[in-house]
Design an enzyme around this catalytic site. Structure first.
Site, PDB file in Angstrom:
ATOM      1  N   LYS A  53       0.833  -1.207   0.000  1.00 38.36           N
ATOM      2  CA  LYS A  53       0.000   0.000   0.000  1.00 38.36           C
ATOM      3  C   LYS A  53       0.867   1.257   0.000  1.00 38.36           C
ATOM      4  O   LYS A  53       0.619   2.201  -0.750  1.00 38.36           O
ATOM      5  CB  LYS A  53      -0.953  -0.009   1.205  1.00 38.36           C
ATOM      6  N   GLN A  97      -4.761  -1.426   9.545  1.00 38.40           N
ATOM      7  CA  GLN A  97      -4.779  -2.769   8.953  1.00 38.40           C
ATOM      8  C   GLN A  97      -5.371  -3.775   9.936  1.00 38.40           C
ATOM      9  O   GLN A  97      -5.014  -3.791  11.120  1.00 38.40           O
ATOM     10  CB  GLN A  97      -3.345  -3.155   8.545  1.00 38.40           C
ATOM     11  N   ASP A 120     -11.230   3.108   4.202  1.00 42.11           N
ATOM     12  CA  ASP A 120     -11.561   1.683   4.199  1.00 42.11           C
ATOM     13  C   ASP A 120     -13.070   1.464   4.102  1.00 42.11           C
ATOM     14  O   ASP A 120     -13.518   0.364   3.789  1.00 42.11           O
ATOM     15  CB  ASP A 120     -11.089   1.038   5.518  1.00 42.11           C
TER      16      ASP A 120
HETATM   17  N1  L34 Z   1      -8.123  -2.282   7.279  1.00 41.42           N
HETATM   18  N2  L34 Z   1      -7.465  -4.414   6.676  1.00 41.42           N
HETATM   19  C1  L34 Z   1      -7.950  -3.222   6.331  1.00 41.42           C
HETATM   20  N3  L34 Z   1      -8.241  -2.900   5.042  1.00 41.42           N
HETATM   21  C2  L34 Z   1      -8.079  -3.817   4.068  1.00 41.42           C
HETATM   22  O1  L34 Z   1      -8.447  -3.525   2.811  1.00 41.42           O
HETATM   23  C3  L34 Z   1      -7.548  -5.071   4.385  1.00 41.42           C
HETATM   24  N4  L34 Z   1      -7.275  -6.033   3.451  1.00 41.42           N
HETATM   25  C4  L34 Z   1      -7.524  -7.432   3.785  1.00 41.42           C
HETATM   26  C5  L34 Z   1      -6.807  -7.723   5.109  1.00 41.42           C
HETATM   27  N5  L34 Z   1      -6.917  -6.623   6.064  1.00 41.42           N
HETATM   28  C6  L34 Z   1      -7.291  -5.367   5.726  1.00 41.42           C
HETATM   29  C7  L34 Z   1      -6.284  -5.957   2.515  1.00 41.42           C
HETATM   30  O2  L34 Z   1      -5.688  -4.927   2.262  1.00 41.42           O
HETATM   31  C8  L34 Z   1      -6.894  -8.157   2.604  1.00 41.42           C
HETATM   32  N6  L34 Z   1      -6.103  -7.157   1.927  1.00 41.42           N
HETATM   33  C9  L34 Z   1      -5.266  -7.432   0.815  1.00 41.42           C
HETATM   34  C10 L34 Z   1      -4.526  -6.445   0.169  1.00 41.42           C
HETATM   35  C11 L34 Z   1      -3.724  -6.733  -0.914  1.00 41.42           C
HETATM   36  C12 L34 Z   1      -3.622  -8.010  -1.385  1.00 41.42           C
HETATM   37  C13 L34 Z   1      -4.326  -8.994  -0.739  1.00 41.42           C
HETATM   38  C14 L34 Z   1      -5.148  -8.699   0.338  1.00 41.42           C
HETATM   39  C15 L34 Z   1      -2.715  -8.310  -2.534  1.00 41.42           C
HETATM   40  O3  L34 Z   1      -2.000  -7.471  -2.996  1.00 41.42           O
HETATM   41  N7  L34 Z   1      -2.734  -9.552  -3.033  1.00 41.42           N
HETATM   42  C16 L34 Z   1      -1.887  -9.997  -4.134  1.00 41.42           C
HETATM   43  C17 L34 Z   1      -0.832 -10.978  -3.680  1.00 41.42           C
HETATM   44  C18 L34 Z   1      -0.017 -10.510  -2.536  1.00 41.42           C
HETATM   45  C19 L34 Z   1       1.010 -11.526  -2.111  1.00 41.42           C
HETATM   46  O4  L34 Z   1       1.787 -11.975  -2.964  1.00 41.42           O
HETATM   47  O5  L34 Z   1       1.026 -11.866  -0.915  1.00 41.42           O
HETATM   48  C20 L34 Z   1      -2.747 -10.705  -5.169  1.00 41.42           C
HETATM   49  O6  L34 Z   1      -2.324 -10.756  -6.320  1.00 41.42           O
HETATM   50  O7  L34 Z   1      -3.797 -11.228  -4.806  1.00 41.42           O
END
Ligand code: L34
Length: 297
Positions: A53, A97, A120
């Site tokens: 982020k 988070q 959020d």
């Molecule tokens: N307050 N907490 C708050 N806001 C959020 O919007 C989140 N979330 C969830 C968990 N807690 C939170 C996230 O940001 C899940 N989440 C999130 C954000 C980004 C990705 C996955 C979940 C992401 O970038 N996923 C990539 C792979 C990342 C990796 O390699 O680990 C993808 O391609 O799916």
């Protein structure tokens, strides 16, 4: 075979659009949007999301700060930190988070964030506004799902969307978003969950199936009808000793089988995940615009 919905590509497009807007602000010599992300503890997945982020903010020229607090931070300290950012005019968005350590009350923390900075969309005021169809911040993951459907021109109006999962972060808000009487929504929505007697009875009816359960490979080919569009919101770490990390990421959908029957499918990784971050930037920009407009009026 299903069309693969490339969330990584769409997210990059959205970031590019925002980057141009931020560059325009810079050219005017005015303040740029700012986001503070607060992380309590050292959950490795959370740390990696928060880092992504911050990086995404920097890449498009927004102001970004990551506040890393130790796992034993008291609720009181966290609330004080939120207060300080509520009144800090350099930051338009505040994100804490989740999940938080057990000794901290998540509801209390979410409610402390000024609704005008709630990028959020988790504050009860934001949730309420979403439910009654008023202008508000949409939670980033559901917002990303709706944006993917829009950009892949997947019709939602009058279609049957079946959501599996009822969390406050995904299931409930994505159902409410798609239920709205407006373009890009207007769907007939069913929300089902772990207490359903015969889940397949519902999932087989879906024109669009949204899986947000949190269990790897849960949705199988025999649970869906031909031609359904499948959005996989799950991100599960599954052990894989052949990989250097020791695990791989998989969704809630059995991709192998389901992709042969579906019309569209999101991969994991590279589907909804990157959209969550892109929509967070979008919300931060929106918060900036709202705050700036208010100052001018
Ligand atoms: N307050 N907490 C708050 N806001 C959020 O919007 C989140 N979330 C969830 C968990 N807690 C939170 C996230 O940001 C899940 N989440 C999130 C954000 C980004 C990705 C996955 C979940 C992401 O970038 N996923 C990539 C792979 C990342 C990796 O390699 O680990 C993808 O391609 O799916």
């Amino acid at each position: 075979m299903a069309v693969i919905i490339d969330g990584k590509k769409v997210a990059a497009e959205i970031r590019h659009e925002l980057k141009e807007k931020v560059e325009w602000l810079r050219s005017l010599n005015v303040r740029v949007p700012g986001l503070v992300t607060i992380l309590v503890g050292d959950n490795p997945a959370s740390l990696s999301y928060v880092t992504s982020k911050g990086k995404a903010c920097n890449e498009i020229g927004m102001l970004s700060k990551i506040e890393k607090l130790s796992a034993d931070t008291s609720e009181e300290e966290l609330l004080k930190l939120i207060d300080s950012y509520n009144s800090n005019n350099d930051y338009d968005g505040i994100l804490v988070q989740l999940p938080l350590p057990k000794h901290i009350n998540e509801d209390k923390v979410i409610e402390r964030i000024a609704p005008s900075k709630d990028v959020d969309g988790f504050h009860p005021i934001s949730v309420g506004n979403l439910v009654i169809g008023k202008d508000t911040f949409y939670p980033c993951t559901p917002y990303g799902v709706v944006e993917l459907l829009k950009r892949y021109k997947i019709e939602t109006s009058g279609k049957h969307v079946v959501v599996v999962g009822r969390s406050n972060i995904v299931g409930k808000p994505v159902a409410n978003l798609l239920l709205q009487k407006k373009e890009g929504a207007n769907a007939v929505v069913t929300v089902c969950h772990s207490a359903a007697k015969d889940l397949s009875r519902f999932t087989k009816e879906a024109d669009i199936l949204i899986a947000a359960i949190g269990r790897p490979y849960f949705i199988k080919a025999d649970m869906i009808k031909d031609g359904v569009a499948v959005i996989d919101v799950g991100i599960n770490r599954v052990e894989d000793s052949t990989l250097p990390k020791g695990y791989k990421l998989v969704g809630d959908v059995d991709y192998e089988g389901v992709s042969k029957k579906a019309s569209f499918i999101t991969p994991v990784p590279g589907g909804v995940g990157p959209m969550t971050i892109a929509m967070l930037l979008q919300n931060t920009f929106l918060a900036y615009i709202k705050i700036t407009k208010q100052k001018l009026s």
